[in-house]
Enzyme design. Structure first.
Site, mmCIF file in Angstrom:
data_model
loop_
_atom_site.group_PDB
_atom_site.id
_atom_site.type_symbol
_atom_site.label_atom_id
_atom_site.label_comp_id
_atom_site.label_asym_id
_atom_site.label_seq_id
_atom_site.Cartn_x
_atom_site.Cartn_y
_atom_site.Cartn_z
ATOM 1 N N TYR A 177 21.097 -13.982 -7.357
ATOM 2 C CA TYR A 177 22.534 -13.986 -7.629
ATOM 3 C C TYR A 177 23.081 -15.412 -7.622
ATOM 4 C CZ TYR A 177 22.832 -8.916 -7.252
ATOM 5 O OH TYR A 177 22.686 -7.566 -7.482
ATOM 6 N N GLU A 222 18.125 -7.482 -11.021
ATOM 7 C CA GLU A 222 19.471 -7.781 -10.524
ATOM 8 C C GLU A 222 19.720 -9.271 -10.706
ATOM 9 O OE1 GLU A 222 20.659 -6.260 -6.683
ATOM 10 O OE2 GLU A 222 19.538 -4.404 -7.019
ATOM 11 N N GLU A 224 14.532 -4.059 -3.094
ATOM 12 C CA GLU A 224 14.693 -5.045 -2.015
ATOM 13 C C GLU A 224 14.015 -4.551 -0.734
ATOM 14 O OE1 GLU A 224 18.698 -6.639 -1.801
ATOM 15 O OE2 GLU A 224 18.514 -7.436 -3.830
HETATM 16 O O1 AHR Z 1 24.096 -5.329 -6.650
HETATM 17 C C1 AHR Z 1 24.541 -5.191 -5.326
HETATM 18 C C2 AHR Z 1 23.410 -5.168 -4.316
HETATM 19 O O2 AHR Z 1 22.754 -6.390 -4.324
HETATM 20 C C3 AHR Z 1 22.303 -4.188 -4.569
HETATM 21 O O3 AHR Z 1 22.590 -2.920 -4.082
HETATM 22 C C4 AHR Z 1 21.165 -4.772 -3.803
HETATM 23 O O4 AHR Z 1 19.917 -4.435 -4.331
HETATM 24 C C5 AHR Z 1 21.441 -6.262 -3.841
HETATM 25 O O5 AHR Z 1 21.363 -6.839 -2.593
#
Ligand code: AHR
Length: 519
Positions: free
Chosen positions: A263, A319, A188
């Protein structure tokens, strides 16, 4: 007494959906690495999750929890990403080697601002990988680390001769070099990894990657920190940074892949939504947002295709998963959340998307394996309790897709429902074959209606079949130490051979797999 009409309303069923599959037309290989995992120094993922220390009463080998390892073995975890996440860009690997009592302590400023003692470091992580039988994916520090530091880490890990770093490794008790097939160049970089502009990061990624060398026959696949969600500009600029990609297999490039993070949540970053207190609308919003992964892969894939039509550069979704508000009473920096049937279906539709894009997506890593975000396992270091989450079961049910060849599934007649400003298809599917066998994944997103899917199977004869289904008595059903099997797969009863193939009755809110043995 209920009328027929009322009865029909309370037990909804629907018109059959058709799924046409050409069993003899395999497509791209679904890399097993799509089923990768992520373990960060965050909350109770490493400390108290994987690692309890040698003095713990919880059974362990060299401090690593044995029941956690055993449970994860059934998932055939292909790779494990470590030490972060945001933590990776604060981590200086030399602090985590040598006698534990001599290791310096550090502040984990991203996650709870807690002080950690570095007792879990490089040797402990590589030991964990060996116990799990998984490939190491080390995430290197670009944000606050140096090129030399990164270069020395890969030398320490993988060099065989008497180089300075190989000697240091031996002094710390490990003679043989390890294999490290995957190395992340930052994390990131647009955010916690340095707040960089992509133009600046692209140059740094080339530079840092150059010094992550292949030692002693260890071939490293370097993954540059990629875009957040729909930041196509980030992908565009990183792709422009490659020299000629028209020849060779991409190994000569400074790095071989870019990552993507996305996410799923029902709210925004301030209030992400509750893990287990949600209504029917939020059920559909979550699943619509999970399906957004399909669009992201298409859009980032199109950018990559323009620069790299031969697909030498991989896309690594290192992620993904649900991110809910933390469980009440827990440290907000520890990201501990429950995991319900809804999370399981979020996982199953992500895997459909990854399978559909197997020609470009070479790896993906769920965030995170134990006790953090969409975890596979909830482990309590005080009581010794260990719970497999509904998401765990989706990973286990899908092991047959590892390294199998994707099959197209042409769906017809799938009903939709308005959700989150769009139309959500209520059935998701994907399939793969290993030649002698095929595995078909079917998710019924409908919260209340049973769906019948007619599999129209072409090109090969089916000599045997079986099915499994994951569902529960409630949308927010989850597993606890008191009820560890409330959401667990059972045999799928609703399977019937037909002239064209197989009819599958999918219960409402369920995930099912159908395994075929082919003639
Ligand atoms: O998975 C949690 C966090 O989410 C990680 O550390 C980061 O890369 C992302 O923002």
């Amino acid at each position: 007494m209920a009328t027929d009409r009322q009865r029909r309303r309370s037990t909804p069923v629907s018109e059959p959906i058709r799924a046409v599959i050409d069993l003899d037309l395999p497509g791209a290989r679904i890399s097993r690495h799509i089923y990768g995992h992520f373990a960060e120094h965050l909350g109770r993922c490493i400390y108290g999750g994987f690692y309890v220390g040698e003095d713990s009463e919880v059974p362990n080998e060299r401090g690593i929890r044995t029941d956690v390892v055993e449970a994860l073995r059934d998932l055939k975890i292909p790779n494990l990403r470590w030490p972060g996440g945001c933590f990776a860009d604060d981590y200086h690997w030399q602090d985590g080697i040598g006698p534990r009592e001599d290791r310096p302590r550090m502040v984990n400023s991203h996650w709870g601002d807690v002080v950690e003692d570095n007792s879990f470091g490089t040797h402990e992580f590589m030991d964990l990988c060996e116990m799990l039988g998984t490939d190491a994916y080390i995430s290197g520090n670009v944000g606050s680390g140096s090129v030399a530091e990164m270069s020395e880490w890969i030398e320490y890990l993988t060099r065989a001769d008497d180089s300075p770093m190989a000697d240091l490794r031996r002094q710390n008790g490990r003679d043989e070099p390890w294999k490290v097939p995957f190395f992340g160049i930052g994390n990131e970089a647009w955010g916690c990894g340095g707040n960089l502009r992509v133009e600046q990061f692209a140059s740094m990624a080339r530079q840092y990657s150059t010094y992550v060398r292949d030692h002693a026959g260890n071939e490293v696949y370097r993954i540059a920190a990629g875009a957040n969600t729909d930041d196509l500009h980030w992908t565009e600029v990183l792709m422009e940074s490659f020299d000629d990609l028209s020849d060779g297999d991409g190994r000569a490039a400074p790095f071989q892949a870019l990552s993507l993070h996305y996410y799923t949540m029902t709210g925004g970053w301030q209030d992400k939504g509750s893990a287990r207190e949600f209504d029917v609308d939020e059920w559909y919003v979550a699943l619509s947002r999970a399906l957004h992964m399909e669009k992201l892969l298409t859009r980032h894939g199109q950018v990559m295709d323009r620069h790299d039509p031969n697909r030498r550069v991989g896309l690594v979704v290192d992620e993904w998963g649900t991110w809910w508000n933390v469980e009440k009473g827990t440290n907000p920096g520890f990201l501990y959340q429950q995991n319900t049937l809804r999370d399981a279906l979020v996982a199953s539709v992500h895997f459909d998307a990854f399978h559909h894009h197997a020609h470009r997506v070479v790896m993906a890593n769920i965030a995170q394996t134990v006790n953090v975000l969409q975890a596979m396992l909830l482990a309590d270091a005080e009581t010794g309790a260990l719970v497999k989450t509904p998401s765990y079961h989706v990973f286990e049910m899908n092991t047959g897709h590892h390294d199998a060849d994707a099959l197209d599934v042409h769906l017809k007649g799938v009903p939709t429902r308005a959700a989150d400003g769009g139309e959500l298809p209520l059935v998701s599917a994907s399939a793969s074959t290993t030649g002698d066998e095929a595995l078909i994944s079917l998710t019924n997103l409908d919260h209340e209606t049973t769906r019948t899917v007619e599999l129209d199977l072409r090109g090969r004869d089916v000599i045997d079949l079986s099915g499994r289904v994951l569902s529960a008595d409630g949308l927010a059903a989850h597993n606890t130490p008191e009820a560890p099997e409330r959401v667990a797969p059972v045999a799928l009863e609703g399977l019937r051979r037909t002239e064209r193939g197989v009819e599958v009755v999918l219960p409402a809110h369920s995930y099912a797999t159908v395994s075929l043995t082919l003639a």
